[in-house]
Write an enzyme that holds these catalytic residues in place. Structure first.
Site, mmCIF file in Angstrom:
data_model
loop_
_atom_site.group_PDB
_atom_site.id
_atom_site.type_symbol
_atom_site.label_atom_id
_atom_site.label_comp_id
_atom_site.label_asym_id
_atom_site.label_seq_id
_atom_site.Cartn_x
_atom_site.Cartn_y
_atom_site.Cartn_z
ATOM 1 N N THR A 35 -2.498 -3.727 -7.517
ATOM 2 C CA THR A 35 -1.470 -2.983 -6.765
ATOM 3 C C THR A 35 -0.199 -2.795 -7.597
ATOM 4 O OG1 THR A 35 -0.765 -5.034 -5.678
ATOM 5 C CG2 THR A 35 -2.288 -3.628 -4.457
ATOM 6 N N TYR A 145 -4.029 -12.176 4.599
ATOM 7 C CA TYR A 145 -2.758 -12.388 3.896
ATOM 8 C C TYR A 145 -2.072 -13.649 4.410
ATOM 9 C CZ TYR A 145 1.832 -11.100 1.926
ATOM 10 O OH TYR A 145 3.020 -11.085 1.235
#
Ligand code: UDP
Length: 328
Positions: A35, A145
C-alpha cells in the site's frame, strides 16, 4: 542513532523518515509497496543517511549493521485496503510485529509499535482513555486490522516484560495530510478527491458518526516525542477536535468550493459511531499536543491533492481481485 522504519514508503512511515533524518539520525526504510508508494520516498533516494530495503517484514528479516530503534509502521491502514488484504493485514500485525521485535532484541534497539484507535473498536466509553479495553468484534470485517493490532500490542508488552526490551506503543487516531493515497478509501482522501473531481461526496450512513482528525506533522511530532521520551504503556496520539462525518463533508465542500453534491451510502458493518482521544497522558508525559487546526490541515491537504489532479494516482480505484475461493 540508526533507525529502522517498516512501512517507510507509506503515508506516516515516509513522514517519520523525514523527521528522523531532520533530527540528524540515520534511517533504514523498509517497505514492500503493498500500500506504500515509491513516490513518498523518492526525495530521499541519494541521501547518504537514508537506505532503502524492499522487503516484506512478515517474512524472515535481517538487517545488517547496528540499530538503535525499530519502528514498525508497515500495515494496510484504510478499511478498504485491509478488507481487500485481510490475510496480509493479519500477518503484518502478528508475524511482522514478531519479526520486528526479534530484530530489535537482536540489535539491542528500542522497539516502537504503530497501534491504532481501532483497538477501542466501536467504543462504549467516550472519549477514549488508554485504560479502556475496547469493544471489538473479533470476527467482524474490521477484525483483521483491529485484532492484529491488539495482538501486536500484546506481543510488544510480552517482549517488554519477558525480555526486558525497551518498547513503546502509540495508538494513532485518524490522521490525514500530504502523501495519503488519493484513492485509499479513507474519509478525508475520499471527500477531497471527490470534491476536486466534482464527483458525488459519499457520506456513509447519516453522517452523524464522529472522528477526530490529526494533521500528519502533529502526529509525527507526537510519535517522535513518544519514541524519545515516553514509556512502555500505550499512548494515544491524536487530535481531540471531534467532528461528525457530515460536518467534515461540509468543511471540504466549503474549502474546495466544489459543485459536487453530497450523497448518502450504506454505513459499513461495525463502523465505530464515535471516536475521540483523551490525550492527557501524552500531554503530561511528553508535553505534546496538536497544533494544526483541521481547517488549516485540510487546506494544505487539498493543495497536495490538487497537484495530482489528472494523474494516475487520482484515477478511480480498481478493487483488488478476490481469490476464487473467497466467500461472497
Ligand atoms: N466515510 C464516509 N465516506 C467515505 C469514507 C468514509 O462517510 O467516503 C466514513 C466512514 O464510514 C467512517 C468515517 O468516515 O464513519 C471514517 O472512515 P475512514 O475510512 O476514514 O476511517 P475509520 O475511522 O473508519 O477507520
Amino acid at each position: 542513532m540508526r533507525i529502522l522504519i517498516t512501512g517507510a514508503a507509506g503515508f506516516l512511515g515516509s513522514h517519520l523518515c523525514d523527521r528522523f533524518l531532520a533530527e540528524g539520525h540515520d534511517v533504514v526504510g523498509l517497505d514492500n509497496f503493498v500500500t506504500g508508494h515509491p513516490d513518498n520516498i523518492a526525495h530521499l533516494i541519494g541521501n547518504d543517511r537514508f537506505q532503502f530495503i524492499r522487503h516484506d517484514i512478515s517474512t524472515n528479516t535481517y538487517v545488517e549493521g547496528p540499530l538503535d530503534g525499530v519502528l514498525h509502521f508497515a500495515s494496510p491502514a484504510s478499511p478498504i485496503d485491509y478488507l481487500e488484504l485481510p490475510i496480509e493485514t493479519l500477518k503484518v500485525g502478528s508475524l511482522g510485529t514478531h519479526n520486528a521485535l526479534g530484530l530489535a532484541r537482536a540489535k539491542g534497539a528500542r522497539f516502537f509499535l504503530a497501534s491504532t484507535s481501532e483497538v477501542y473498536g466501536d467504543p462504549l466509553v467516550h472519549p477514549q482513555k488508554e485504560e479502556y479495553w475496547g469493544n471489538v468484534n473479533p470476527v467482524g470485517p474490521r477484525s483483521v486490522y483491529d485484532e492484529a493490532k491488539r495482538f501486536g500490542e500484546a506481543i510488544t508488552m510480552a517482549y517488554h516484560t519477558w525480555h526486558g526490551l525497551d518498547t513503546r506503543i502509540v495508538r494513532i487516531f485518524n490522521t490525514y495530510g500530504p502523501r495519503m493515497r488519493p484513492r485509499d478509501g479513507r474519509v478525508v482522501s475520499n471527500f477531497i478527491v471527490q470534491a476536486l473531481s466534482n464527483e458525488p461526496i459519499t457520506i456513509y450512513g447519516d453522517g452523524s458518526q464522529t472522528r477526530s482528525f490529526c494533521y500528519a506533522s502533529d502526529e509525527v511530532d507526537g510519535i517522535y516525542k513518544l519514541f524519545m521520551n515516553g514509556d512502555s504503556n500505550p499512548t494515544n496520539i491524536g487530535n481531540p477536535d471531534e467532528y461528525t462525518v457530515k460536518q467534515l463533508a461540509e468543511l471540504v465542500v466549503e474549502l474546495t468550493g466544489t459543485r459536487a453534491p453530497i450523497v448518502y451510502e450504506p454505513l459499513p458493518k461495525d463502523d465505530p459511531k464515535v471516536r475521540k482521544p483523551d490525550i492527557t497522558r501524552a500531554r503530561t508525559m511528553l508535553g505534546w499536543e496538536p497544533k494544526v487546526h483541521v481547517r488549516d490541515g485540510l487546506a494544505r491537504t487539498i493543495e497536495y491533492f490538487k497537484q495530482h489532479v489528472g494523474t494516475p494516482m487520482m484515477a478511480p480505484r480498481t478493487p483488488r481481485p478476490r481469490p476464487a475461493s473467497a466467500a461472497r
